[in-house]
Design a protein around this motif. Structure first.
Motif, mmCIF file in Angstrom:
data_model
loop_
_atom_site.group_PDB
_atom_site.id
_atom_site.type_symbol
_atom_site.label_atom_id
_atom_site.label_comp_id
_atom_site.label_asym_id
_atom_site.label_seq_id
_atom_site.Cartn_x
_atom_site.Cartn_y
_atom_site.Cartn_z
ATOM 1 N N THR A 47 1.086 -1.833 -0.070
ATOM 2 C CA THR A 47 0.341 0.078 -0.333
ATOM 3 C C THR A 47 1.177 1.398 0.270
ATOM 4 O O THR A 47 0.586 2.100 -1.180
ATOM 5 N N ALA A 50 2.641 2.017 -3.268
ATOM 6 C CA ALA A 50 1.925 2.057 -4.352
ATOM 7 C C ALA A 50 1.624 3.622 -3.708
ATOM 8 O O ALA A 50 1.445 4.917 -4.954
ATOM 9 N N GLN A 51 1.602 4.139 -2.959
ATOM 10 C CA GLN A 51 1.474 5.413 -2.755
ATOM 11 C C GLN A 51 2.662 6.357 -2.420
ATOM 12 O O GLN A 51 2.414 7.639 -3.195
ATOM 13 N N TYR A 53 4.749 5.740 -5.208
ATOM 14 C CA TYR A 53 4.547 5.425 -6.770
ATOM 15 C C TYR A 53 3.851 6.703 -6.999
ATOM 16 O O TYR A 53 4.115 8.053 -8.240
ATOM 17 N N PHE A 54 2.226 6.760 -6.833
ATOM 18 C CA PHE A 54 1.385 8.097 -7.195
ATOM 19 C C PHE A 54 2.266 9.928 -6.907
ATOM 20 O O PHE A 54 1.606 10.118 -7.086
ATOM 21 N N GLU A 55 2.813 9.707 -5.609
ATOM 22 C CA GLU A 55 3.355 10.819 -5.580
ATOM 23 C C GLU A 55 5.249 11.222 -6.504
ATOM 24 O O GLU A 55 5.216 12.041 -6.031
ATOM 25 N N LYS A 56 4.890 10.141 -6.584
ATOM 26 C CA LYS A 56 6.251 10.736 -7.852
ATOM 27 C C LYS A 56 8.028 9.923 -7.581
ATOM 28 O O LYS A 56 8.385 11.314 -7.849
ATOM 29 N N GLY A 91 -4.307 0.535 -8.673
ATOM 30 C CA GLY A 91 -4.538 1.898 -9.523
ATOM 31 C C GLY A 91 -2.724 2.640 -9.937
ATOM 32 O O GLY A 91 -2.855 2.613 -11.127
ATOM 33 N N VAL A 92 -2.089 1.382 -9.684
ATOM 34 C CA VAL A 92 -0.379 1.252 -9.702
ATOM 35 C C VAL A 92 -0.232 0.741 -11.736
ATOM 36 O O VAL A 92 -1.214 -0.839 -11.700
#
Length: 222
Positions: A47, A50-51, A53-56, A91-92
């Motif tokens: 989890t 993934a977070q 990754y979403f934060e680039k 969503g990754v």
């Protein structure tokens, strides 16, 4: 003496909190070449990966791990496989995930992840390493031994000790793991497994008191 939790004395809880804090490194999170999520029983690693990754924080995630006796029932197809599926469900993109499915210990996590990245042609100068909160320091010490020269930033899901105990469902299980991890920080450098860490006298004292209280199921023969 009864503590702030009904399932552990205050003295033991204070020692557990000391170890919990010691095991975490509080690195400043910054962008890296890759995120590596270390397989375990804790889906929170996937989890948080993934977070990030979403934060680039990285364009790519490697989930690493086969199985251990503590994960085979929960993740029958392997830790990395289940981690990857969980990240995709969040969503990754599947194209942003590499799976390393052979590792059965932390040294192999790094060794085999490095091979997977090389095979994928992904250049790596820095790693954003995601682990269970109480495994940050040992994971870094292992990375320094098995992957010298790479820049490592450690991260974990932001969770308190009390929240983590509630998630796992057993204060003894969690405190046993805190104790076992501290022992490995002391013993593993002698075996050449990890780079020596500065283990504080306060951490050693907390370890010894908790072990004497019976929090010892994760202790290895010295």
């Amino acid at each position: 003496m009864v503590g702030t939790r009904p399932d552990i004395s205050q003295d033991a809880w204070d020692d557990a909190q000391l170890l919990w804090d010691y095991h975490q490194l509080h690195h400043k999170i910054r962008p890296c070449s890759v995120i590596i999520g270390l397989g375990s029983h804790d889906l929170g690693v996937a989890t948080h990966s993934a977070q990030l990754y979403f934060e680039k924080m990285a364009p790519l995630i490697v989930f690493s791990g086969s199985n251990s006796p503590t994960t085979v029932k929960r993740f029958p197809r392997g830790e990395a496989v289940h981690y990857g599926e969980h990240a995709v469900s969040l969503g990754v993109p599947r194209s942003a995930i590499l799976l390393e499915t052979r590792a059965t210990n932390t040294a192999e996590n790094f060794r085999f992840s490095r091979e997977v990245l090389q095979a994928a042609g992904a250049p790596v100068t820095s790693v954003l390493l995601v682990s269970k909160p109480y495994e940050q320091r040992r994971s870094l010490a292992t990375a320094m031994k098995t992957w010298p020269g790479v820049d490592v930033v450690c991260a974990s899901e932001p969770v308190t000790l009390s929240e983590y105990v509630d998630r796992i469902g057993s204060v003894k299980t969690v405190v046993d793991m805190l104790v076992g991890t501290l022992q490995r920080l002391v013993e593993y450098p002698k075996k050449g497994f990890i780079v020596r860490q500065d283990v504080s006298a306060a951490a050693v004292g907390a370890y010894e008191r908790l072990r004497a209280r019976g929090f010892d199921s994760r202790v290895i023969p010295s």
